[in-house]
Design a protein around this motif. Structure first.
Motif, PDB file in Angstrom:
ATOM      1  N   SER A 198       0.827  -1.200   0.000  1.00  0.00           N
ATOM      2  CA  SER A 198       0.000   0.000   0.000  1.00  0.00           C
ATOM      3  C   SER A 198       0.867   1.258   0.000  1.00  0.00           C
ATOM      4  N   ALA A 199       0.401   2.280  -0.666  1.00  0.00           N
ATOM      5  CA  ALA A 199       1.104   3.566  -0.676  1.00  0.00           C
ATOM      6  C   ALA A 199       1.061   4.241   0.688  1.00  0.00           C
ATOM      7  N   LEU A 200       0.216   3.773   1.585  1.00  0.00           N
ATOM      8  CA  LEU A 200       0.119   4.363   2.919  1.00  0.00           C
ATOM      9  C   LEU A 200       1.374   4.092   3.749  1.00  0.00           C
ATOM     10  N   GLU A 201       2.052   2.995   3.453  1.00  0.00           N
ATOM     11  CA  GLU A 201       3.289   2.630   4.137  1.00  0.00           C
ATOM     12  C   GLU A 201       3.125   2.529   5.655  1.00  0.00           C
ATOM     13  N   THR A 202       1.985   2.021   6.109  1.00  0.00           N
ATOM     14  CA  THR A 202       1.731   1.835   7.537  1.00  0.00           C
ATOM     15  C   THR A 202       2.330   0.517   7.999  1.00  0.00           C
ATOM     16  N   THR A 203       3.036   0.530   9.126  1.00  0.00           N
ATOM     17  CA  THR A 203       3.668  -0.685   9.620  1.00  0.00           C
ATOM     18  C   THR A 203       2.646  -1.599  10.299  1.00  0.00           C
ATOM     19  N   THR A 204       2.967  -2.874  10.332  1.00  0.00           N
ATOM     20  CA  THR A 204       2.092  -3.856  10.968  1.00  0.00           C
ATOM     21  C   THR A 204       1.880  -3.535  12.447  1.00  0.00           C
ATOM     22  N   LEU A 205       2.949  -3.126  13.123  1.00  0.00           N
ATOM     23  CA  LEU A 205       2.879  -2.837  14.547  1.00  0.00           C
ATOM     24  C   LEU A 205       1.847  -1.770  14.870  1.00  0.00           C
ATOM     25  N   THR A 206       1.734  -0.769  14.018  1.00  0.00           N
ATOM     26  CA  THR A 206       0.769   0.299  14.277  1.00  0.00           C
ATOM     27  C   THR A 206      -0.600   0.000  13.681  1.00  0.00           C
ATOM     28  N   LEU A 207      -0.636  -0.761  12.589  1.00  0.00           N
ATOM     29  CA  LEU A 207      -1.892  -1.026  11.895  1.00  0.00           C
ATOM     30  C   LEU A 207      -2.803  -1.974  12.667  1.00  0.00           C
ATOM     31  N   ILE A 208      -2.237  -3.052  13.203  1.00  0.00           N
ATOM     32  CA  ILE A 208      -3.058  -4.099  13.819  1.00  0.00           C
ATOM     33  C   ILE A 208      -3.897  -3.588  14.995  1.00  0.00           C
ATOM     34  N   PRO A 209      -3.308  -2.947  16.006  1.00  0.00           N
ATOM     35  CA  PRO A 209      -4.150  -2.526  17.133  1.00  0.00           C
ATOM     36  C   PRO A 209      -5.225  -1.516  16.749  1.00  0.00           C
ATOM     37  N   GLN A 210      -4.949  -0.692  15.749  1.00  0.00           N
ATOM     38  CA  GLN A 210      -5.949   0.278  15.319  1.00  0.00           C
ATOM     39  C   GLN A 210      -7.139  -0.408  14.651  1.00  0.00           C
ATOM     40  N   ILE A 211      -6.868  -1.417  13.842  1.00  0.00           N
ATOM     41  CA  ILE A 211      -7.963  -2.139  13.179  1.00  0.00           C
ATOM     42  C   ILE A 211      -8.727  -2.992  14.184  1.00  0.00           C
ATOM     43  N   VAL A 212      -8.005  -3.672  15.075  1.00  0.00           N
ATOM     44  CA  VAL A 212      -8.652  -4.499  16.094  1.00  0.00           C
ATOM     45  C   VAL A 212      -9.624  -3.659  16.925  1.00  0.00           C
ATOM     46  N   LYS A 213      -9.252  -2.431  17.172  1.00  0.00           N
ATOM     47  CA  LYS A 213     -10.087  -1.529  17.981  1.00  0.00           C
ATOM     48  C   LYS A 213     -11.406  -1.203  17.293  1.00  0.00           C
ATOM     49  N   GLU A 214     -11.430  -1.246  15.961  1.00  0.00           N
ATOM     50  CA  GLU A 214     -12.576  -0.733  15.210  1.00  0.00           C
ATOM     51  C   GLU A 214     -13.479  -1.796  14.602  1.00  0.00           C
ATOM     52  N   VAL A 215     -13.043  -3.056  14.556  1.00  0.00           N
ATOM     53  CA  VAL A 215     -13.888  -4.098  13.952  1.00  0.00           C
ATOM     54  C   VAL A 215     -14.118  -5.234  14.938  1.00  0.00           C
ATOM     55  N   ASN A 216     -15.134  -6.020  14.657  1.00  0.00           N
ATOM     56  CA  ASN A 216     -15.511  -7.110  15.554  1.00  0.00           C
ATOM     57  C   ASN A 216     -15.301  -8.497  14.945  1.00  0.00           C
ATOM     58  N   ILE A 217     -14.747  -8.553  13.747  1.00  0.00           N
ATOM     59  CA  ILE A 217     -14.428  -9.827  13.120  1.00  0.00           C
ATOM     60  C   ILE A 217     -12.944 -10.120  13.333  1.00  0.00           C
ATOM     61  N   PRO A 218     -12.522 -11.379  13.185  1.00  0.00           N
ATOM     62  CA  PRO A 218     -11.112 -11.707  13.394  1.00  0.00           C
ATOM     63  C   PRO A 218     -10.191 -10.921  12.457  1.00  0.00           C
ATOM     64  N   VAL A 219      -9.105 -10.435  13.030  1.00  0.00           N
ATOM     65  CA  VAL A 219      -8.091  -9.697  12.276  1.00  0.00           C
ATOM     66  C   VAL A 219      -6.817 -10.534  12.229  1.00  0.00           C
ATOM     67  N   VAL A 220      -6.314 -10.760  11.039  1.00  0.00           N
ATOM     68  CA  VAL A 220      -5.077 -11.520  10.838  1.00  0.00           C
ATOM     69  C   VAL A 220      -3.977 -10.538  10.453  1.00  0.00           C
ATOM     70  N   ALA A 221      -2.848 -10.624  11.131  1.00  0.00           N
ATOM     71  CA  ALA A 221      -1.732  -9.714  10.893  1.00  0.00           C
ATOM     72  C   ALA A 221      -0.810 -10.254   9.809  1.00  0.00           C
ATOM     73  N   ALA A 222      -0.415  -9.389   8.876  1.00  0.00           N
ATOM     74  CA  ALA A 222       0.502  -9.782   7.804  1.00  0.00           C
ATOM     75  C   ALA A 222       1.586  -8.721   7.655  1.00  0.00           C
ATOM     76  N   GLY A 223       2.802  -9.184   7.396  1.00  0.00           N
ATOM     77  CA  GLY A 223       3.915  -8.268   7.199  1.00  0.00           C
ATOM     78  C   GLY A 223       4.860  -8.279   8.381  1.00  0.00           C
ATOM     79  N   GLY A 224       6.051  -8.852   8.203  1.00  0.00           N
ATOM     80  CA  GLY A 224       7.054  -8.823   9.257  1.00  0.00           C
ATOM     81  C   GLY A 224       6.941  -9.941  10.273  1.00  0.00           C
ATOM     82  N   ILE A 225       6.292 -11.042   9.918  1.00  0.00           N
ATOM     83  CA  ILE A 225       6.102 -12.152  10.853  1.00  0.00           C
ATOM     84  C   ILE A 225       6.732 -13.406  10.271  1.00  0.00           C
ATOM     85  N   GLY A 226       7.558 -14.093  11.078  1.00  0.00           N
ATOM     86  CA  GLY A 226       8.213 -15.284  10.554  1.00  0.00           C
ATOM     87  C   GLY A 226       8.579 -16.306  11.593  1.00  0.00           C
ATOM     88  N   ASP A 227       8.205 -16.054  12.864  1.00  0.00           N
ATOM     89  CA  ASP A 227       8.515 -17.024  13.910  1.00  0.00           C
ATOM     90  C   ASP A 227       7.486 -16.943  15.026  1.00  0.00           C
TER      91      ASP A 227
END
Length: 321
Positions: A146-175
């Motif tokens: 995305s052109a927004l260039e938002t990091t996973t660390l900041t994106l996930i908690p903001q989305i989790v706060k606003e929706v009630n369906i499961p949120v899956v995190a992508a980007g920067g995860i490998g262990d």
């Protein structure tokens, strides 16, 4: 609310990214058989190619798997949707476009819907449309970003706060530590691409896997900013040639040189001076090539251990009024 595992009928909350044009039945079925969710990415492939892949995947696993359709990328969206319905693929992932026109069709056929988003606004919109799961992808991820260039660390908690369906995190995860971190941020699971490339079942060229194993923290590069086509690649001679092309080339030439033809040349043929290889920032953490089953079990066990250690540490703090 149902859990991610219940919705997708999987054992572990770990999903394979789409990997358009280089995904395949062998890797997808291996991930599903190991308890995760394997994914076939249609990319720019033809319906005939994807039909063969779906049939092969169904032959290799009786577990849930997914087909990812990038709506603004593939020229055969209608045909791809028909294939998903025809072969009763249990889960579809929609990305790179507006999923609204297709939601009711999938729901009428009992197909679970994942929508890939890059912002809170997009997540709220697709939840209202009725999708079952949101994959929120941060800027650390491999491939088109995305052109927004938002990091996973900041994106996930903001989305989790606003929706009630499961949120899956992508980007920067490998262990497992990455899995634990995303669960701690409120995510219900993770999606990975780069980490699955460096597995024994992944039928990609050894040069691709070796490049990931050798990568350090600074060995990915962003190309395409000049033309509004942001893509994260492993830093190879071809990636450097794309950066030079941005300085003196045209948008049309850049588009051609980042086509899926050159993706296959790099990833499948292993010609790193003649084609590109996608790679996320997590590549610097990857130093082995396990089987998919070994990877998933290790991740889950490591996540448990990490979260237990954090819990113990937090319990040493005095409660504050």
């Amino acid at each position: 609310m149902s859990t991610l595992e219940e919705i997708l009928n999987i054992k572990y909350p770990i999903i394979q990214g789409g990997m358009g044009n280089i995904s395949n039945a062998t890797l997808a079925s291996s991930i599903s058989n190991a308890g995760g969710l394997g994914t076939i990415g249609v990319g720019t492939l033809t319906p005939q190619e994807i039909e063969i892949m779906i049939i092969e995947t169904k032959e290799k696993t009786s577990n849930s798997f997914c087909v990812n359709i990038p709506l603004s990328v593939n020229p055969y969206v209608k045909e791809m949707i028909n294939l998903v319905i025809q072969y009763k693929v249990p889960i579809v992932s929609l990305s790179a476009g507006n999923p609204a026109p297709f939601i009711s069709l999938f729901k009428d056929n009992g197909i679970k819907i994942i929508s890939v988003v890059a912002s809170v606004k997009q997540a709220i919109k697709v939840e209202k449309l009725g999708v079952d799961v949101v994959v929120a992808e941060g800027y650390e991820a491999a491939g088109i970003n995305s052109a927004l260039e938002t990091t996973t660390l900041t994106l996930i908690p903001q989305i989790v706060k606003e929706v009630n369906i499961p949120v899956v995190a992508a980007g920067g995860i490998g262990d497992g530590k990455g899995l634990a971190a995303m669960l701690a941020l409120g995510a219900s699971g993770v999606q990975m691409g780069t980490r699955f490339i460096a597995t024994k079942e992944a039928p990609f060229h050894p040069n691709y896997k070796e490049a990931i194993i050798k990568a350090q923290d600074g060995n990915t590069v962003i190309v395409g900013r000049t033309f509004g086509k942001i893509r994260r690649l492993i830093d190879t001679p071809y990636a450097q040639s794309l950066l030079e092309l941005e300085k003196k080339g045209t948008a049309e030439l850049f588009q051609e040189k980042t086509s899926e033809h050159y993706h296959k040349v790099g990833a499948i043929e292993g010609k790193l001076t003649d084609g590109f290889i996608n790679g996320g920032q997590i590549a610097g953490l990857i130093d082995d090539v396990p089987t998919v089953e070994e990877l998933l079990k290790k991740m889950v066990n490591e996540a448990k251990k990490q979260l237990q250690q954090v819990f113990v540490k937090l319990n040493t703090y005095e409660d504050s009024e």
